[in-house]
Design an enzyme around this catalytic site. Sequence first.
Site, PDB file in Angstrom:
ATOM      1  N   HIS A   1     -19.974  33.569 -40.983  1.00  0.00           N
ATOM      2  CA  HIS A   1     -20.012  32.717 -39.787  1.00  0.00           C
ATOM      3  C   HIS A   1     -21.414  32.146 -39.498  1.00  0.00           C
ATOM      4  CE1 HIS A   1     -16.067  34.430 -38.694  1.00  0.00           C
ATOM      5  NE2 HIS A   1     -16.594  35.629 -38.819  1.00  0.00           N
TER       6      HIS A   1
HETATM    7  O1  RIB Z   1     -16.837  35.664 -34.199  1.00  0.00           O
HETATM    8  C1  RIB Z   1     -17.911  35.721 -35.113  1.00  0.00           C
HETATM    9  C2  RIB Z   1     -19.205  35.890 -34.391  1.00  0.00           C
HETATM   10  O2  RIB Z   1     -19.190  37.112 -33.665  1.00  0.00           O
HETATM   11  C3  RIB Z   1     -20.420  36.004 -35.340  1.00  0.00           C
HETATM   12  O3  RIB Z   1     -21.568  35.511 -34.704  1.00  0.00           O
HETATM   13  C4  RIB Z   1     -20.543  37.479 -35.539  1.00  0.00           C
HETATM   14  O4  RIB Z   1     -21.885  37.877 -35.861  1.00  0.00           O
HETATM   15  C5  RIB Z   1     -20.182  37.987 -34.177  1.00  0.00           C
HETATM   16  O5  RIB Z   1     -21.354  37.892 -33.355  1.00  0.00           O
END
Ligand code: RIB
Length: 312
Positions: A242
């Site tokens: 992500h």
């Molecule tokens: O949903 C994904 C996000 O939530 C990313 O930033 C992961 O590190 C968590 O913080």
Amino acid sequence: MRARKIIIDTDPGQDDAVAILLALASPELEVLGITAVAGNVPLALTEKNARIICELAGRSDLRVFAGCDRPMKRKLVTAEHVHGKTGLDGIVLPDPVMPLAEGHAVDFLIETLREEAPGTVTLCPIGPLTNIATAFERAPDIVGRVAEIVLMGGAYFAVGNITPAAEFNIYVDPEAAEIVFRSGVPLVVMPLDVTHKALTTRARVEGFRNLGTRVGHAVASWTDFFERFDMAKYGSEGAPLHDPCTIAYLVKPDLFSGRHINVEIETEGRFTTGMTVADWWRVSGREANAMFIGDVDAEGFYALLTERLARL
Ligand code: RIB
Ligand code: CA
């Protein structure tokens, strides 16, 4: 060309770690500081993890600030089920020697935005938006000085990952997200819709490991650990990386595509609190406030990431 000044606001988290490493390996970016926020794991761990990551990159000169230890109006929700007890499970790295920077992260955000020329600092929040929103509430004069916010959070077609409707970063502090999304600052949003197209694969993880460096070994170990949750949940071959999508966008925006649309944050839904209500089909008539990214050249993303990590 002058490097772009950024502040990374983060809740490490293995994917946060990869994002920070990518930023530190990219000469196009000048990281003015790192601000830690409670999210994946409590603040005491996210600030420690941020320092561990800086030292892994050989950047113990960087300033890491501790920020808000809970959302603006709600109890903290964490994600040890995804990231492990430490938040950086997958490899054991030494405790940090570099000290935590003096002062609160929110004060650092305010002071830096006041000191730097208007429109020259980009904020990259990759965790809950508590620090950013708190700074905007405490010092409204800084809002107009922010060049752009490039954040990881939200979802539309990909729906939720912590509830059926909400993505984790927005869900943890929806009131903070509402402040940021309504601030008027130019927003680039990396939602699950795009991050779920940036999946790890065995070959990509081995590509990290085959760098033969401490960084390559750590990133491969983190992704090995991190991907087990998403693979079990989605039945996919790998896990979405992500947070590095935000940094890759800053370095190579052409890897991504999206639409400039209206995005509102649900803060009162019985089942939908934390949802990013993205008007992808532009049916609401509401003013567009975000570049909502929907697609990525995954091969190009991993090629960039691997090439840059090799530099550390
Ligand atoms: O949903 C994904 C996000 O939530 C990313 O930033 C992961 O590190 C968590 O913080
Ligand atoms: Ca994160």
